[in-house]
Design a protein around this motif. Structure first.
Motif, PDB file in Angstrom:
ATOM      1  N   ALA A 102      -3.078  55.964  78.231  1.00  0.00           N
ATOM      2  CA  ALA A 102      -2.571  54.286  76.773  1.00  0.00           C
ATOM      3  C   ALA A 102      -1.633  54.296  76.581  1.00  0.00           C
ATOM      4  O   ALA A 102      -1.370  53.831  75.648  1.00  0.00           O
ATOM      5  CB  ALA A 102      -3.545  55.190  75.827  1.00  0.00           C
ATOM      6  N   HIS A 103      -1.162  55.410  75.677  1.00  0.00           N
ATOM      7  CA  HIS A 103       0.130  55.785  74.585  1.00  0.00           C
ATOM      8  C   HIS A 103       1.397  55.068  75.167  1.00  0.00           C
ATOM      9  O   HIS A 103       2.020  54.183  75.216  1.00  0.00           O
ATOM     10  CB  HIS A 103       0.932  57.104  74.873  1.00  0.00           C
ATOM     11  CG  HIS A 103       1.699  57.448  73.781  1.00  0.00           C
ATOM     12  ND1 HIS A 103       1.761  58.682  73.090  1.00  0.00           N
ATOM     13  CD2 HIS A 103       2.505  56.095  72.916  1.00  0.00           C
ATOM     14  CE1 HIS A 103       3.035  58.627  72.674  1.00  0.00           C
ATOM     15  NE2 HIS A 103       3.582  57.230  72.281  1.00  0.00           N
ATOM     16  N   LEU A 104       1.276  55.364  76.816  1.00  0.00           N
ATOM     17  CA  LEU A 104       2.645  54.734  78.186  1.00  0.00           C
ATOM     18  C   LEU A 104       2.066  52.697  77.813  1.00  0.00           C
ATOM     19  O   LEU A 104       3.189  52.111  77.855  1.00  0.00           O
ATOM     20  CB  LEU A 104       1.693  55.202  79.856  1.00  0.00           C
ATOM     21  CG  LEU A 104       2.892  56.471  79.101  1.00  0.00           C
ATOM     22  CD1 LEU A 104       2.255  56.849  80.369  1.00  0.00           C
ATOM     23  CD2 LEU A 104       4.465  56.665  79.384  1.00  0.00           C
ATOM     24  N   PHE A 105       0.411  52.658  78.357  1.00  0.00           N
ATOM     25  CA  PHE A 105       0.421  51.290  78.090  1.00  0.00           C
ATOM     26  C   PHE A 105       0.899  50.554  76.784  1.00  0.00           C
ATOM     27  O   PHE A 105       1.311  49.341  76.827  1.00  0.00           O
ATOM     28  CB  PHE A 105      -1.075  50.550  78.223  1.00  0.00           C
ATOM     29  CG  PHE A 105      -1.156  49.852  78.358  1.00  0.00           C
ATOM     30  CD1 PHE A 105      -1.093  48.434  79.233  1.00  0.00           C
ATOM     31  CD2 PHE A 105      -1.681  49.173  77.058  1.00  0.00           C
ATOM     32  CE1 PHE A 105      -1.561  47.460  78.920  1.00  0.00           C
ATOM     33  CE2 PHE A 105      -2.281  47.681  77.128  1.00  0.00           C
ATOM     34  CZ  PHE A 105      -2.192  47.112  78.345  1.00  0.00           C
ATOM     35  N   ILE A 106       0.391  50.883  75.463  1.00  0.00           N
ATOM     36  CA  ILE A 106       0.578  50.903  74.723  1.00  0.00           C
ATOM     37  C   ILE A 106       2.223  50.684  74.732  1.00  0.00           C
ATOM     38  O   ILE A 106       2.219  49.688  73.042  1.00  0.00           O
ATOM     39  CB  ILE A 106      -0.197  51.119  73.404  1.00  0.00           C
ATOM     40  CG1 ILE A 106      -1.572  50.955  73.817  1.00  0.00           C
ATOM     41  CG2 ILE A 106       0.512  50.588  71.675  1.00  0.00           C
ATOM     42  CD1 ILE A 106      -2.457  52.087  72.470  1.00  0.00           C
ATOM     43  N   VAL A 119       3.468  57.447  85.785  1.00  0.00           N
ATOM     44  CA  VAL A 119       4.170  57.167  84.472  1.00  0.00           C
ATOM     45  C   VAL A 119       4.212  55.004  84.973  1.00  0.00           C
ATOM     46  O   VAL A 119       4.046  54.612  84.439  1.00  0.00           O
ATOM     47  CB  VAL A 119       5.484  57.821  84.412  1.00  0.00           C
ATOM     48  CG1 VAL A 119       6.421  57.019  82.980  1.00  0.00           C
ATOM     49  CG2 VAL A 119       5.880  58.942  84.089  1.00  0.00           C
ATOM     50  N   VAL A 120       4.925  54.799  85.363  1.00  0.00           N
ATOM     51  CA  VAL A 120       5.527  53.138  85.816  1.00  0.00           C
ATOM     52  C   VAL A 120       3.765  52.598  86.429  1.00  0.00           C
ATOM     53  O   VAL A 120       3.782  51.198  84.844  1.00  0.00           O
ATOM     54  CB  VAL A 120       5.659  53.894  87.144  1.00  0.00           C
ATOM     55  CG1 VAL A 120       5.963  51.962  87.769  1.00  0.00           C
ATOM     56  CG2 VAL A 120       7.737  53.660  87.867  1.00  0.00           C
ATOM     57  N   THR A 173      12.287  59.356  84.418  1.00  0.00           N
ATOM     58  CA  THR A 173      11.385  58.598  85.306  1.00  0.00           C
ATOM     59  C   THR A 173      11.943  57.008  86.353  1.00  0.00           C
ATOM     60  O   THR A 173      11.964  57.982  87.353  1.00  0.00           O
ATOM     61  CB  THR A 173       9.843  57.781  84.953  1.00  0.00           C
ATOM     62  OG1 THR A 173       9.351  58.447  84.369  1.00  0.00           O
ATOM     63  CG2 THR A 173       9.141  57.295  86.018  1.00  0.00           C
ATOM     64  N   LEU A 174      13.516  56.937  85.570  1.00  0.00           N
ATOM     65  CA  LEU A 174      14.109  55.927  86.624  1.00  0.00           C
ATOM     66  C   LEU A 174      15.246  57.218  87.120  1.00  0.00           C
ATOM     67  O   LEU A 174      14.736  56.267  87.979  1.00  0.00           O
ATOM     68  CB  LEU A 174      15.724  55.468  85.188  1.00  0.00           C
ATOM     69  CG  LEU A 174      14.825  53.780  84.045  1.00  0.00           C
ATOM     70  CD1 LEU A 174      15.840  53.358  83.583  1.00  0.00           C
ATOM     71  CD2 LEU A 174      14.109  53.277  85.673  1.00  0.00           C
TER      72      LEU A 174
END
Length: 310
Positions: free
Chosen positions: A162-166, A221-222, A198-199
């Motif tokens: 959820a943190h990544l999405f927001i 992550v992506v 991640t990149l």
């Protein structure tokens, strides 16, 4: 050739998005693809053919720019953080005359809209510039430290997803607003180091595409970050399109203030000084030179006047 130029411009915009303090949307304004980008995104469902003809080469360029410049940015920030910050600030400073031209291009047309928002008066638009400046200064001064550093040290669960999405949602929404850095928003959400790691992992995976364990870590992550980014771009573009249509001049004056604030944010950011144990006169002089180079680059890119109102 037209599509090649669009891809090259997309590479510039994409590469800029990985640099904290650099607004990819500001560079899109300077490169004269900003209004077209907003209109194309908003026309994806009403006029998909024309929208995709513009967006596909631009987004290919953005993807290439992010992957290529992600590694370069990491090296520059690690070894030459202050000089890199100077170049970033110079890019923003050099864009100010161009954005000011955009802001004044149809000032009279939006005067009645501005009066409805605030009050009548020739200098009312500058209130929006001051507000934009105040927002970035406030955000810069109270930015929290990053909370995630790399995939190996992170426990993936529903809260992190959820943190990544927001974080992606807000970062992408700001990516379509000139003057606000999407990378800076990821820093505010504590996700920037994880995104940069991640990149680098994506670059490694492209060299060994059968490493499915690595692919699985990347997708954790992506996927949530990417879904948030897509949603943020669609929502942000709708808002920006509405503001440019109804309050174009006031919007550009706000952008002007945001860019002023970005210059402050670059030199207020501790990461700008991280690679230097001591700030020597040589480093200051080198930073002044990179600042000048950034400003000249931006001024050259911004030649030709403001884009016409849509």
């Amino acid at each position: 050739m037209q599509y090649l130029f669009l891809m090259l411009k997309g590479m510039v915009v994409g590469g800029s998005n990985v640099m904290p303090g650099v607004s990819g949307a500001t560079l899109a304004v300077i490169l004269r693809i900003y209004d077209k980008k907003i209109n194309a995104i908003n026309g994806l469902f009403s006029n998909p053919k024309e929208s995709l003809k513009f967006l596909i080469p631009v987004m290919i360029g953005v993807g290439i720019g992010i992957l290529m410049f992600g590694r370069i940015a990491s090296v520059l920030l690690e070894h030459f953080s202050m000089q890199t910050g100077g170049f970033v600030a110079g890019l923003m400073a050099g864009s100010l005359p161009f954005i000011h031209t955009c802001a004044r291009a149809d000032k009279n047309e939006s005067a009645s809209d501005t009066r409805r928002l605030v009050f009548s008066g020739a200098n009312a638009h500058w209130l929006f510039a001051v507000a934009g400046l105040a927002v970035i200064v406030f955000v810069s001064m109270f930015a929290p430290e990053s909370t995630y550093s790399e995939i190996a040290g992170v426990t993936f669960n529903a809260a992190l997803t959820a943190h990544l999405f927001i974080g992606g949602l807000f970062a992408a929404a700001t990516m379509v607003i000139p003057g606000i850095s999407g990378a800076m928003m990821l820093i505010l959400f504590g996700l920037y180091p994880l995104a940069m790691f991640t990149l680098r992992q994506i670059g490694d995976y492209l060299m060994s595409p059968f490493d499915f364990a690595l692919l699985g870590e990347i997708l954790l992550v992506v996927v949530p970050l990417g879904v948030g980014i897509v949603a943020g771009i669609l929502l942000g573009s709708k808002v920006v399109a509405m503001l440019l249509e109804k309050f174009r001049s006031a919007t550009y004056f706000t952008i002007l203030g945001l860019v002023f604030g970005t210059i402050f944010a670059v030199f207020n950011n501790p990461d700008t000084y991280e690679s230097h144990a001591e700030i020597t006169p040589f480093i200051v002089a080198a930073t002044a030179i990179t600042f000048a180079l950034g400003a000249v680059t931006s001024l050259i890119l911004g030649r030709g006047g403001a884009p016409s109102a849509q």
